[in-house]
Design an enzyme around this catalytic site. Structure first.
Site, short mmCIF file in Angstrom:
data_model
loop_
_atom_site.label_atom_id
_atom_site.label_comp_id
_atom_site.label_asym_id
_atom_site.label_seq_id
_atom_site.Cartn_x
_atom_site.Cartn_y
_atom_site.Cartn_z
N LYS A 1 2.17 -4.13 6.70
CA LYS A 1 2.35 -3.98 5.30
C LYS A 1 4.06 -3.76 5.03
O LYS A 1 4.59 -4.36 4.23
CB LYS A 1 1.88 -2.52 4.61
CG LYS A 1 0.48 -3.05 4.31
CD LYS A 1 0.11 -3.96 3.43
CE LYS A 1 -1.33 -4.36 3.34
NZ LYS A 1 -1.74 -5.77 2.98
N TYR B 1 -1.73 -1.23 10.88
CA TYR B 1 -2.22 -1.88 9.66
C TYR B 1 -0.98 -1.63 8.65
O TYR B 1 -0.44 -2.55 7.97
CB TYR B 1 -3.33 -1.29 9.01
CG TYR B 1 -3.71 -1.52 7.62
CD1 TYR B 1 -3.88 -2.83 7.14
CD2 TYR B 1 -3.34 -0.65 6.76
CE1 TYR B 1 -4.12 -2.92 5.67
CE2 TYR B 1 -3.50 -0.79 5.30
CZ TYR B 1 -3.89 -1.71 4.74
OH TYR B 1 -4.02 -2.14 3.30
N SER C 1 0.86 -1.07 0.02
CA SER C 1 0.14 0.14 -0.05
C SER C 1 0.91 1.20 0.06
O SER C 1 2.07 1.31 0.56
CB SER C 1 -0.89 -0.07 1.12
OG SER C 1 -1.43 1.04 1.65
P1 NAD Z 1 -10.69 -7.24 1.26
O1 NAD Z 1 -11.17 -7.68 2.77
O2 NAD Z 1 -11.92 -7.30 0.33
O3 NAD Z 1 -10.10 -8.69 1.00
C1 NAD Z 1 -9.36 -9.49 1.83
C2 NAD Z 1 -9.74 -10.81 1.64
O4 NAD Z 1 -8.57 -11.66 2.33
C3 NAD Z 1 -11.11 -11.37 2.25
O5 NAD Z 1 -12.08 -11.82 1.12
C4 NAD Z 1 -10.82 -11.91 3.75
O6 NAD Z 1 -11.85 -12.81 3.81
C5 NAD Z 1 -9.64 -12.66 3.30
N1 NAD Z 1 -8.66 -12.75 4.28
C6 NAD Z 1 -8.63 -12.14 5.42
N2 NAD Z 1 -8.02 -12.58 6.45
C7 NAD Z 1 -7.47 -14.08 5.96
C8 NAD Z 1 -6.73 -15.28 6.47
N3 NAD Z 1 -6.23 -15.03 7.42
N4 NAD Z 1 -7.01 -16.14 5.56
C9 NAD Z 1 -7.43 -16.26 4.43
N5 NAD Z 1 -8.21 -15.34 3.85
C10 NAD Z 1 -8.15 -14.07 4.74
O7 NAD Z 1 -9.64 -6.42 1.07
P2 NAD Z 1 -9.29 -5.56 -0.47
O8 NAD Z 1 -9.81 -4.25 -0.37
O9 NAD Z 1 -9.65 -6.71 -1.50
O10 NAD Z 1 -7.47 -5.53 -0.02
C11 NAD Z 1 -6.88 -6.67 -0.57
C12 NAD Z 1 -5.45 -6.39 -0.05
O11 NAD Z 1 -5.26 -5.27 -0.52
C13 NAD Z 1 -5.11 -6.49 1.52
O12 NAD Z 1 -4.10 -7.02 1.90
C14 NAD Z 1 -5.28 -4.85 1.82
O13 NAD Z 1 -4.70 -4.79 2.70
C15 NAD Z 1 -4.31 -4.38 0.48
N6 NAD Z 1 -4.64 -3.15 0.10
C16 NAD Z 1 -6.15 -2.63 -0.13
C17 NAD Z 1 -6.36 -1.38 -0.26
C18 NAD Z 1 -7.78 -0.67 -0.19
O14 NAD Z 1 -7.88 0.65 -0.09
N7 NAD Z 1 -8.72 -1.63 -0.60
C19 NAD Z 1 -5.34 -0.32 -0.45
C20 NAD Z 1 -3.86 -0.76 -0.10
C21 NAD Z 1 -3.69 -2.32 -0.02
N1 UFG Z 2 -13.02 10.83 3.85
C1 UFG Z 2 -13.81 11.73 4.18
N2 UFG Z 2 -14.85 11.07 4.78
C2 UFG Z 2 -15.32 9.84 4.91
C3 UFG Z 2 -14.38 8.95 4.61
C4 UFG Z 2 -13.21 9.48 3.98
O1 UFG Z 2 -13.71 12.92 4.10
O2 UFG Z 2 -16.48 9.56 5.32
C5 UFG Z 2 -11.54 11.33 3.32
C6 UFG Z 2 -10.23 11.04 4.06
O3 UFG Z 2 -10.25 11.84 5.09
C7 UFG Z 2 -9.27 11.04 2.98
C8 UFG Z 2 -10.12 10.53 1.88
O4 UFG Z 2 -11.27 10.72 1.87
O5 UFG Z 2 -8.78 12.35 3.12
C9 UFG Z 2 -9.53 9.12 1.47
O6 UFG Z 2 -9.87 8.41 2.66
P1 UFG Z 2 -10.01 7.11 2.46
O7 UFG Z 2 -10.39 6.18 3.97
O8 UFG Z 2 -11.06 6.55 1.30
O9 UFG Z 2 -8.61 6.34 2.21
P2 UFG Z 2 -7.16 6.64 2.87
O10 UFG Z 2 -6.53 7.16 1.73
O11 UFG Z 2 -7.49 7.00 4.26
O12 UFG Z 2 -6.83 4.95 2.95
C10 UFG Z 2 -6.24 4.23 2.07
C11 UFG Z 2 -6.69 2.84 2.05
C12 UFG Z 2 -5.62 2.42 3.19
C13 UFG Z 2 -4.35 2.82 3.32
C14 UFG Z 2 -4.20 3.98 2.99
C15 UFG Z 2 -3.09 4.83 2.86
O13 UFG Z 2 -7.90 2.70 2.17
O14 UFG Z 2 -5.91 0.91 3.29
O15 UFG Z 2 -5.11 4.53 1.99
O16 UFG Z 2 -2.69 6.03 2.79
F1 UFG Z 2 -3.77 2.57 4.44
#
Ligand code: NAD
Ligand code: UFG
Length: 339
Positions: free
Chosen positions: A154, A150, A125
């Site tokens: 990473k 969290y 991330s």
């Molecule tokens: P998500 O929660 O939708 O997907 C994660 C999946 O992993 C889920 O289906 C969950 O059931 C499964 N899981 C969790 N723990 C497990 C375990 N111990 N064993 C097997 N399965 C398990 O999340 P996502 O948004 O699809 O994110 C996927 C990956 O990308 C994550 O590692 C997350 O940290 C990373 N990531 C997400 C974002 C974001 O904003 N969505 C940003 C940066 C990185």
């Molecule tokens: N925000 C609002 N109102 C809300 C939700 C979010 O104003 O109800 C704003 C936040 O303050 C931020 C922007 O929208 O300025 C984006 O927020 P998100 O929560 O959607 O995303 P973040 O950038 O905070 O988080 C994302 C990923 C995380 C990761 C992080 C690293 O979801 O997994 O980026 O920067 F860790």
């Protein structure tokens, strides 16, 4: 035939990636404990790609459950999405996050090593960059101590995989640093299905748009940005999924450590997002300013040129595509996969 184990493949980004893998001719196998996913996603994946993707119910922390998959299949590579991802929750439950994310990844890497599977692609991330000194962020921007458990998981997993690669030179480690994934599959069949009230901006916006939530709180309007709200690099989840396919094509069996930012390179403010959404739904989306949210960085967007150069990958979907597809998913599935 190249078989890819997709841990967390039933989740938001994983499910979209599984579809793009099938389309590109790979054989994905989903491994998920469904702690944050619903089994209904499997039928939707089937409907979209016309193929039943095998799914193993299992937890990455349980060696035996992973071993069963490696014994029964020749796994060429692993895309590792499985993990817990709620920043706020991680502050309250740090040990659960280290156990699930770091310990789970350790067990997975151990099984990969023992079964001689040497391709590891990891969902990292942009959070590893912390509060950037300057934007856009390149892969050489410094990795900083995270401001949440969290984020720290990473960083720890990135280091652990890199250390293993140093010990086993033929091991190939690809660290994909995502910016802000949003949007949904254009079919409207799969998308993000957060539990309870969403923490992230896009699912919150969509729930306000369909009337599930009354109003969006914009966290802070006094940041040093063009309109006072925070800036992020929102990337369509299908573009992100295609980034994984590009990474597999390029990095499989190459050995070494490969790090890529997966973003668009464009920074949008929260108000830009609200305006784009209002346009998509044809009326002003209810919003109000609220105090800053602890831990938010002011601005964060990618320099994605390394991925363009080396992976021949670029995010092509626009903000309009992202808002339209997110809204479409929410409208068609007001209760997510429970519909
Ligand atoms: P998500 O929660 O939708 O997907 C994660 C999946 O992993 C889920 O289906 C969950 O059931 C499964 N899981 C969790 N723990 C497990 C375990 N111990 N064993 C097997 N399965 C398990 O999340 P996502 O948004 O699809 O994110 C996927 C990956 O990308 C994550 O590692 C997350 O940290 C990373 N990531 C997400 C974002 C974001 O904003 N969505 C940003 C940066 C990185
Ligand atoms: N925000 C609002 N109102 C809300 C939700 C979010 O104003 O109800 C704003 C936040 O303050 C931020 C922007 O929208 O300025 C984006 O927020 P998100 O929560 O959607 O995303 P973040 O950038 O905070 O988080 C994302 C990923 C995380 C990761 C992080 C690293 O979801 O997994 O980026 O920067 F860790």
């Amino acid at each position: 035939m190249t078989t890819i184990l997709v841990t967390g493949g039933a989740g938001f980004i994983g499910s979209h990636t599984v579809i793009e893998l099938v389309k590109a001719g790979y054989e994905p196998i989903i491994f998920d404990n469904f702690s944050n996913a619903k089994p209904a996603v499997l039928a939707r994946i089937h409907k979209i790609c016309g193929k039943r993707v095998p799914c193993c119910f299992g937890d990455i922390r349980v060696r035996q459950q992973l071993e069963t998959v490696f014994k029964e299949n020749k796994i060429d590579g692993v895309i590792h999405f499985a993990g817990l991802k709620a920043v706020g929750e991680s502050v309250k439950k740090p040990l659960e996050y280290y156990d699930n994310n770091v310990n789970g990844s350790r067990v997975l890497l151990e099984v990969m090593r023992d079964y001689k599977c040497s391709n590891f692609i990891f969902s990292s991330s942009a959070t590893v960059y912390g509060e950037p000194d300057k934007v856009p962020l390149t892969e050489d921007s410094p990795v900083k101590r995270a401001n949440s458990p969290y984020g720290q998981t990473k960083i720890d997993i990135e280091y652990m995989a890199e250390e293993l690669q140093r010990a086993i030179p033929e091991f190939s480690v690809t660290l994909l640093r995502y910016f802000n994934p949003v949007g949904a599959h254009e079919s409207g069949l799969i998308g993000e299905d957060p539990r309870g009230i969403p923490n992230n901006l896009m699912p919150y916006l969509t729930q306000v748009a369909v009337g599930k939530l009354p109003i969006l709180n914009i966290f802070g309007n006094d940041y040093p940005t063009k309109d006072g709200t925070c800036i992020r690099d929102y990337i369509h989840v299908v573009d992100l999924a295609l980034g994984h396919v590009a990474a597999i094509k390029h990095c499989l069996n190459q050995g070494g450590v490969h790090i890529y930012n997966l973003g668009t390179g464009i920074g949008y403010s929260v108000l830009d997002m609200v305006n784009a959404f209002s346009k998509a739904i044809g009326r002003e989306l209810p919003h109000q300013f609220a105090p800053r949210r602890a831990g938010d960085v002011v601005q964060c967007y990618a320099d994605p040129s390394k991925a363009a150069r080396e992976l021949n990958w670029k995010a092509v979907r626009t903000l309009e595509d992202m808002t339209r597809d997110s809204y479409n998913w929410q409208k068609n599935n007001p209760n997510g996969y429970d519909d």
